[in-house]
Design a protein around this motif. Structure first.
Motif, PDB file in Angstrom:
ATOM      1  N   PHE A  52     -50.387  54.931-118.380  1.00 28.65           N
ATOM      2  CA  PHE A  52     -51.339  54.761-117.159  1.00 28.65           C
ATOM      3  C   PHE A  52     -52.135  53.551-117.379  1.00 28.65           C
ATOM      4  N   THR A  56     -54.099  48.432-112.760  1.00 30.19           N
ATOM      5  CA  THR A  56     -53.036  48.569-111.915  1.00 30.19           C
ATOM      6  C   THR A  56     -53.205  49.396-110.870  1.00 30.19           C
ATOM      7  N   VAL A  57     -53.724  50.676-111.229  1.00 26.22           N
ATOM      8  CA  VAL A  57     -53.970  51.596-110.299  1.00 26.22           C
ATOM      9  C   VAL A  57     -55.262  51.638-109.541  1.00 26.22           C
ATOM     10  N   ALA A  58     -56.245  51.461-109.940  1.00 26.55           N
ATOM     11  CA  ALA A  58     -57.783  51.269-109.727  1.00 26.55           C
ATOM     12  C   ALA A  58     -58.171  50.039-109.207  1.00 26.55           C
ATOM     13  N   CYS A  63     -56.047  49.953-103.940  1.00 27.93           N
ATOM     14  CA  CYS A  63     -57.424  50.417-104.368  1.00 27.93           C
ATOM     15  C   CYS A  63     -58.371  49.330-104.430  1.00 27.93           C
ATOM     16  N   CYS A 112     -54.829  53.770-100.765  1.00 25.35           N
ATOM     17  CA  CYS A 112     -55.184  54.070-102.213  1.00 25.35           C
ATOM     18  C   CYS A 112     -54.732  55.206-102.852  1.00 25.35           C
ATOM     19  N   GLN A 115     -51.195  55.182-103.806  1.00 26.13           N
ATOM     20  CA  GLN A 115     -51.019  54.315-105.091  1.00 26.13           C
ATOM     21  C   GLN A 115     -51.488  55.187-106.309  1.00 26.13           C
ATOM     22  N   VAL A 116     -52.641  55.996-106.332  1.00 22.27           N
ATOM     23  CA  VAL A 116     -52.956  56.754-107.484  1.00 22.27           C
ATOM     24  C   VAL A 116     -52.103  58.048-107.587  1.00 22.27           C
ATOM     25  N   THR A 118     -48.792  57.831-106.957  1.00 18.42           N
ATOM     26  CA  THR A 118     -47.563  57.641-107.744  1.00 18.42           C
ATOM     27  C   THR A 118     -47.926  57.319-109.062  1.00 18.42           C
ATOM     28  N   ALA A 119     -48.903  56.897-109.436  1.00 19.07           N
ATOM     29  CA  ALA A 119     -49.160  56.740-111.154  1.00 19.07           C
ATOM     30  C   ALA A 119     -49.351  58.069-111.606  1.00 19.07           C
TER      31      ALA A 119
END
Length: 146
Positions: A52, A56-58, A63, A112, A115-116, A118-119
């Motif tokens: 994680f 990249t995620v947030a 996002c 967003c 994207q979250v 998927t992570a």
């Protein structure tokens, strides 16, 4: 169509007002909030999902704008509401900011979220105990820090 949120320009998009909630918030304060979030993410997800990456995620992709604007709203709200009694007048003065953030969330939250999601799915796929491990880490972080 570019909304111009990061440049501080208010934009009108489809009849809905968006604004820059970061106007007047220092980059130092934003970076400090992001750094705190990174520490929290590492404490809570570091063992249960080593892959994680909060940046990249947030802090990027779908996002990026929403998280930055929400962070700025939070920084401003922490100061605004640091009073003994929150009054209706104080709340009324913040309605436009809440409206701007809400409009941005309505516009960008679905992308967003994907994207979250998927992570998080990657975390679930790589650790069958991901949920339990993450809850345990969050409870431990809370006990040790609060």
């Amino acid at each position: 169509r570019e909304l111009g949120l990061s440049s501080g320009i208010n934009a009108e998009y489809g009849g809905v007002a968006f604004g820059n909630l970061c106007k007047g918030v220092s980059k130092t304060d934003i970076n400090r909030a992001f750094a705190t979030a990174r520490v929290g993410a590492a404490a809570i997800l570091g063992r249960s999902c080593p892959s994680f990456d909060l940046d990249t995620v947030a802090f990027s992709g779908e996002c990026r704008a929403l998280v930055k604007q929400a962070t700025c709203y939070g920084i401003r709200a922490a100061t605004r509401y640091d009073v003994d009694t929150v009054t209706y007048e104080l709340l009324e003065g913040d309605v436009r900011n809440i409206e701007k953030l809400g409009n941005l969330a309505c516009d960008q939250a679905e992308r967003c979220f994907e994207q979250v999601r998927t992570a998080m799915q990657t975390c679930l796929d790589n650790n069958e105990d991901f949920v339990e491990d993450t809850i345990d880490a969050a409870e431990r972080a809370y006990r040790e820090n609060f």
